[in-house]
Every structure is written in C-alpha cells, then in structure tokens.
Design an enzyme around this catalytic site. Structure first.
Site, PDB file in Angstrom:
ATOM      1  N   GLU A  30       0.835  -1.213   0.000  1.00  0.00           N
ATOM      2  CA  GLU A  30       0.000   0.000   0.000  1.00  0.00           C
ATOM      3  C   GLU A  30       0.870   1.264   0.000  1.00  0.00           C
ATOM      4  O   GLU A  30       2.077   1.204   0.235  1.00  0.00           O
ATOM      5  CB  GLU A  30      -0.931   0.005   1.219  1.00  0.00           C
ATOM      6  CG  GLU A  30      -0.187   0.086   2.546  1.00  0.00           C
ATOM      7  CD  GLU A  30      -1.003   0.778   3.633  1.00  0.00           C
ATOM      8  OE1 GLU A  30      -1.393   1.944   3.441  1.00  0.00           O
ATOM      9  OE2 GLU A  30      -1.228   0.140   4.682  1.00  0.00           O
ATOM     10  N   LYS A 164      -3.787  -1.704  15.301  1.00  0.00           N
ATOM     11  CA  LYS A 164      -3.088  -0.753  16.157  1.00  0.00           C
ATOM     12  C   LYS A 164      -3.829  -0.550  17.464  1.00  0.00           C
ATOM     13  O   LYS A 164      -5.060  -0.504  17.487  1.00  0.00           O
ATOM     14  CB  LYS A 164      -3.005   0.598  15.449  1.00  0.00           C
ATOM     15  CG  LYS A 164      -1.755   0.770  14.649  1.00  0.00           C
ATOM     16  CD  LYS A 164      -1.916   1.888  13.670  1.00  0.00           C
ATOM     17  CE  LYS A 164      -2.670   1.398  12.455  1.00  0.00           C
ATOM     18  NZ  LYS A 164      -3.230   2.417  11.626  1.00  0.00           N
TER      19      LYS A 164
HETATM   20  N1  PSU Z   1      -1.019   1.675   9.504  1.00  0.00           N
HETATM   21  C1  PSU Z   1       0.064   2.486   9.568  1.00  0.00           C
HETATM   22  N2  PSU Z   1       0.057   3.618   8.849  1.00  0.00           N
HETATM   23  C2  PSU Z   1      -0.988   3.955   8.053  1.00  0.00           C
HETATM   24  C3  PSU Z   1      -2.139   3.097   7.983  1.00  0.00           C
HETATM   25  C4  PSU Z   1      -2.096   1.959   8.735  1.00  0.00           C
HETATM   26  O1  PSU Z   1       1.000   2.220  10.288  1.00  0.00           O
HETATM   27  O2  PSU Z   1      -0.922   4.986   7.405  1.00  0.00           O
HETATM   28  C5  PSU Z   1      -3.246   3.430   7.048  1.00  0.00           C
HETATM   29  C6  PSU Z   1      -3.586   2.189   6.197  1.00  0.00           C
HETATM   30  O3  PSU Z   1      -3.525   2.595   4.854  1.00  0.00           O
HETATM   31  C7  PSU Z   1      -5.022   1.857   6.586  1.00  0.00           C
HETATM   32  C8  PSU Z   1      -5.546   3.231   6.919  1.00  0.00           C
HETATM   33  O4  PSU Z   1      -5.734   1.233   5.558  1.00  0.00           O
HETATM   34  O5  PSU Z   1      -4.468   3.807   7.666  1.00  0.00           O
HETATM   35  C9  PSU Z   1      -6.831   3.205   7.709  1.00  0.00           C
HETATM   36  O6  PSU Z   1      -7.370   4.480   7.717  1.00  0.00           O
HETATM   37  P1  PSU Z   1      -8.899   4.698   8.183  1.00  0.00           P
HETATM   38  O7  PSU Z   1      -8.917   4.314   9.630  1.00  0.00           O
HETATM   39  O8  PSU Z   1      -9.174   6.149   7.935  1.00  0.00           O
HETATM   40  O9  PSU Z   1      -9.721   3.772   7.322  1.00  0.00           O
END
Ligand code: PSU
Ligand code: MN
Length: 307
Positions: A30, A164
């Site tokens: 990603e 996380k």
């Molecule tokens: N984990 C990380 N850094 C990130 C993300 C996850 O350490 O930038 C990103 C991933 O791309 C994940 C997104 O899909 O955060 C989720 O965002 P949201 O909670 O807005 O869907």
C-alpha cells in the site's frame, strides 16, 4: 497489462506483468503508509526496504498508488520518490478511489483501496503494517474503517501486524467476525497489537507455518468461501514496544486529537504522527521493523501459493 484489466487508467509495470504471467509470486504494497503514515525521508527508506525484502524472498513487489489519475501497480523508484515527497496526496479508500482517477489527482491507497486494485491486477497477497478498524469511542463517532468491509468482500490475503492499539481491538475483532473475515495469528495464540506482540486477546485462529496458511486458503477456495483473509504477524521481539508502555502515549494522543477536533480520514494519520513524536521516534522504528517482517512473510506466502 494483465489480461483481466482493460481500463487505460490502470498501468501495471512490466516487471509485475511478467511476474504474474510466469506465476513468480507478487506482493502488493500500500502507499498510504508512505504519504500519511510516516514522515519523509523515513517513509521512502521504508518503502524501498520493504520492496527489497520482497525481492530477497524471491517475489516481486507491487507498490500501488494513483499518480495524476493513473492507477499504477508497481511504482518505479522515481515514482516512489515522488510520492514520498508529495504533500497533497489524497488518502484513498473504496469511496474516493475513483475520484482521484476522474480528477487526475495524486492519491495513496489504504488497505481497502490497495485490495481493490490488487485483485483487479490478479495479485492475491498484500503486505502492510496495520489495518484500519473500529476506533475507540466508535459508539459515539461511528468511526469504523472501510478496511473491514473490504476484507469481507475482496479476495486478497492481507499480512499485517494486527490492529493498532489506537483502535478498539475487541470491537474490531467482533466486526471482523460478523463480516466473516478469518483472523489468524501467526505462531502464537494471541492477537498481536501492531507495536506490541500481544494485545492480551486470543486470536480467533492460529497458523504456525506458511504451509498451514496455504492449506487453509485452499480449503476456503474448495468451499467457495470468498473474501479476504487477515494474517496477523507479531513484530520481532527486538523491536516490540510492550502494550503497557504504549497505552499512556495512545491515551494522550487520542485526548489531544479530540481537543484539536480531528475527525474522519484525518484521525489515523494524526494519531500515528503524534505517537511518533510522543515516543521520540521509537514507534517509527518499530513500524519500519514490523512492515519489513510482514513483507518477508508475504513473499513466502506468495511463492507458496504459486507452487
Ligand atoms: N497503519 C500504519 N500507517 C498507516 C495506515 C495503517 O502504520 O498509514 C493506514 C492504512 O492505509 C489503513 C488506513 O488502511 O491507515 C486506515 O485508515 P482509516 O482508519 O481512515 O480507514
Ligand atoms: Mn475512519
């Protein structure tokens, strides 16, 4: 261009095309982690290191992003460097992926959007750091990442380091169960929690080898069960930050994010950035270590699935 793609707004690199054609093993990566997850230049170093780890495992990396409206599967070194330094990349999920294409914008793909593109390109293994999930306080905010729905509908195997600890992990597990997404802890009973090896919660399923994961996936195919699989690979011991050490930093970061009125798509990047500051860079080093570790497992899995 891979045979199942006929849209001119998608470009699959020659290297990825040939790896797919020869069933060599391809690992999707990603790009939101590059634009919104880490600061420059650590983001670029990490992205390059992760690609190298996939290559060391015998597979081909395919980092995915939208560059001036074109979906690129397999960014070149130059494209990676450009993306890592851009300030205005849109953070793209299922809802807004097409807007970046139609307005010819720069955008990075989250887990959800990367799964959509990986599947379109014929890639079935994807390595990341952490997935999005149910945020703490979701009973008020309704903040539940679109990553969870995507896992339930798009058949891509996602290797992560768990959810996380900025999220509500028990609620995230409940939603994944409701959506029928298998969650496998790799080599242990408990679910890892990103920076920490142990979330304190039992994982629904466990696998101890790549062969076991492959056997599970083949059984799903035989049973015609579609959708994604989530493999949660604990961060190496040398780089872990125990949960109790992270907890106070996380609580403080969440409290501050509320005071600053951070909402919607900005929440995850804001919290990650603040936690890097509060941990004086330690969380960033752990983040780099775990994603590299996940890329290594993903390469093994991609190779095994193609045998
Ligand atoms: N984990 C990380 N850094 C990130 C993300 C996850 O350490 O930038 C990103 C991933 O791309 C994940 C997104 O899909 O955060 C989720 O965002 P949201 O909670 O807005 O869907
Ligand atoms: Mn959200």
């Amino acid at each position: 261009m891979s045979t199942n793609i006929s849209h001119s707004s998608i470009h699959v690199s020659a290297e990825v095309q040939s790896a797919l054609a020869q069933r060599q093993g391809v690992v999707a990566l990603e790009s939101t982690i590059i634009t919104h997850g880490m600061p420059y230049p650590q983001n670029l170093d990490t992205a390059k290191g992760v690609e190298q780890t996939v290559r060391d495992g015998g597979a081909v990396p395919a980092t995915i992003a939208v560059l001036d409206g074109q979906v690129v599967v397999g960014l070149s070194e130059q494209q990676l460097a450009t993306l890592a330094q851009t300030q205005q990349a849109m953070k793209l999920s299922r809802a807004d992926l097409a807007m970046a294409v139609s307005t010819k914008a720069m955008g990075s793909t989250t887990v959800a959007a990367t799964m959509i593109i990986a599947h379109l390109a014929g890639i079935d293994v994807f390595a990341t750091g952490g997935i999005g999930g149910v945020h703490k306080g979701a009973e008020q905010s309704f903040d539940v990442s679109a990553d969870l729905q995507e896992l339930s509908r798009t058949p891509v195997n996602v290797i992560c380091a768990g959810a996380k600890a900025i999220l509500d992990i028990p609620k995230t597990l409940e939603v994944l169960e409701t959506l029928g997404v298998p969650v496998l802890a790799y080599g242990q009973n408990n679910l890892p929690a990103f920076w920490s090896r142990d979330s304190g919660l039992a994982a629904p399923l466990r696998a101890d080898s790549v062969a076991q994961i492959v056997a599970f996936m083949r059984a799903r195919t035989a049973l015609q069960i579609s959708g994604g699989v989530l493999v949660c690979n604990p961060v190496p011991v040398a780089h872990e930050i125990p949960l109790h050490e992270m907890q106070s930093l996380i609580s403080l970061a969440i409290e501050e994010s509320e005071q600053h009125g951070i909402t919607g798509k900005a929440v995850t990047p804001w919290l990650l950035g603040r936690i890097v500051e509060l941990s004086e860079g330690r969380s960033l080093i752990t983040n780099q270590a775990l994603i590299t570790h996940n890329a290594s497992l993903a390469a093994q899995l991609a190779m095994a699935l193609n045998q």
